[in-house]
Design a protein around this motif. Structure first.
Motif, mmCIF file in Angstrom:
data_model
loop_
_atom_site.group_PDB
_atom_site.id
_atom_site.type_symbol
_atom_site.label_atom_id
_atom_site.label_comp_id
_atom_site.label_asym_id
_atom_site.label_seq_id
_atom_site.Cartn_x
_atom_site.Cartn_y
_atom_site.Cartn_z
ATOM 1 N N LEU A 17 0.823 -1.206 0.000
ATOM 2 C CA LEU A 17 0.000 0.000 0.000
ATOM 3 C C LEU A 17 0.860 1.260 0.000
ATOM 4 N N VAL A 18 1.902 1.292 0.830
ATOM 5 C CA VAL A 18 2.784 2.462 0.904
ATOM 6 C C VAL A 18 3.525 2.658 -0.415
ATOM 7 N N LEU A 19 4.022 1.590 -1.009
ATOM 8 C CA LEU A 19 4.727 1.711 -2.288
ATOM 9 C C LEU A 19 3.786 2.175 -3.401
ATOM 10 N N SER A 20 2.563 1.688 -3.406
ATOM 11 C CA SER A 20 1.579 2.114 -4.413
ATOM 12 C C SER A 20 1.238 3.590 -4.252
ATOM 13 N N ALA A 21 1.060 4.046 -3.016
ATOM 14 C CA ALA A 21 0.759 5.463 -2.773
ATOM 15 C C ALA A 21 1.937 6.344 -3.187
ATOM 16 N N ALA A 22 3.151 5.921 -2.885
ATOM 17 C CA ALA A 22 4.327 6.705 -3.270
ATOM 18 C C ALA A 22 4.453 6.789 -4.787
ATOM 19 N N TYR A 23 4.233 5.694 -5.477
ATOM 20 C CA TYR A 23 4.283 5.706 -6.942
ATOM 21 C C TYR A 23 3.210 6.635 -7.500
ATOM 22 N N GLY A 24 1.998 6.536 -6.985
ATOM 23 C CA GLY A 24 0.911 7.386 -7.470
ATOM 24 C C GLY A 24 1.167 8.855 -7.227
ATOM 25 N N LEU A 25 1.663 9.208 -6.043
ATOM 26 C CA LEU A 25 1.943 10.615 -5.747
ATOM 27 C C LEU A 25 3.133 11.137 -6.546
ATOM 28 N N ASN A 26 4.035 10.283 -6.956
ATOM 29 C CA ASN A 26 5.149 10.709 -7.796
ATOM 30 C C ASN A 26 4.674 10.965 -9.227
ATOM 31 N N ARG A 27 3.781 10.143 -9.736
ATOM 32 C CA ARG A 27 3.274 10.295 -11.101
ATOM 33 C C ARG A 27 2.084 11.231 -11.191
ATOM 34 N N GLY A 28 1.351 11.392 -10.104
ATOM 35 C CA GLY A 28 0.177 12.258 -10.083
ATOM 36 C C GLY A 28 -1.104 11.451 -10.070
ATOM 37 N N ILE A 29 -1.969 11.745 -9.111
ATOM 38 C CA ILE A 29 -3.257 11.085 -9.005
ATOM 39 C C ILE A 29 -4.321 12.093 -9.409
ATOM 40 N N LEU A 30 -5.153 11.731 -10.358
ATOM 41 C CA LEU A 30 -6.215 12.625 -10.832
ATOM 42 C C LEU A 30 -7.217 12.852 -9.710
ATOM 43 N N VAL A 31 -7.429 14.127 -9.327
ATOM 44 C CA VAL A 31 -8.360 14.440 -8.251
ATOM 45 C C VAL A 31 -9.560 15.246 -8.729
ATOM 46 N N GLY A 32 -9.585 15.643 -9.993
ATOM 47 C CA GLY A 32 -10.742 16.371 -10.499
ATOM 48 C C GLY A 32 -10.414 17.182 -11.728
ATOM 49 N N SER A 33 -11.444 17.809 -12.273
ATOM 50 C CA SER A 33 -11.253 18.658 -13.448
ATOM 51 C C SER A 33 -12.284 19.768 -13.427
#
Length: 98
Positions: A17-33
């Motif tokens: 879970l921690v590694l997945s969150a770190a990868y997502g925050l490094n690449r960017g997680i879509l939060v809206g438009s």
């Protein structure tokens, strides 16, 4: 073959879970438009619509302009990329010694 104890399974799940969150925050997680109405100039009063996608990174939220369309419906239907192509934190490569 031994089965994992509940403690080992929980620890393994937490690491994933921690590694997945770190990868997502490094690449960017879509939060809206959001969609913005714009005009080229006062001489050309026909509006067009710009779609801005917001991504969550380690450094905060970044807004990226993705598309401009002639109608609001086309702008709403244009997709945002789920992850950005470039990471925020780049790996540093050591120069090869000669």
């Amino acid at each position: 073959m031994r089965l994992w104890s509940p403690r080992q399974a929980l620890l393994g799940s937490a690491v994933v879970l921690v590694l997945s969150a770190a990868y997502g925050l490094n690449r960017g997680i879509l939060v809206g438009s959001k969609i913005e109405t714009a005009r080229l100039s006062d001489a050309y009063p026909v509006p067009f619509y710009k779609k801005h996608c917001r991504y969550l990174f380690f450094t905060g939220i970044e807004q990226v302009w993705t598309a401009s369309e002639s109608t609001r419906e086309e702008a709403q239907n244009s997709p945002c990329a789920p992850l950005k192509n470039e990471p925020v934190v780049h790996r540093r490569h050591k120069p090869a010694s000669s």
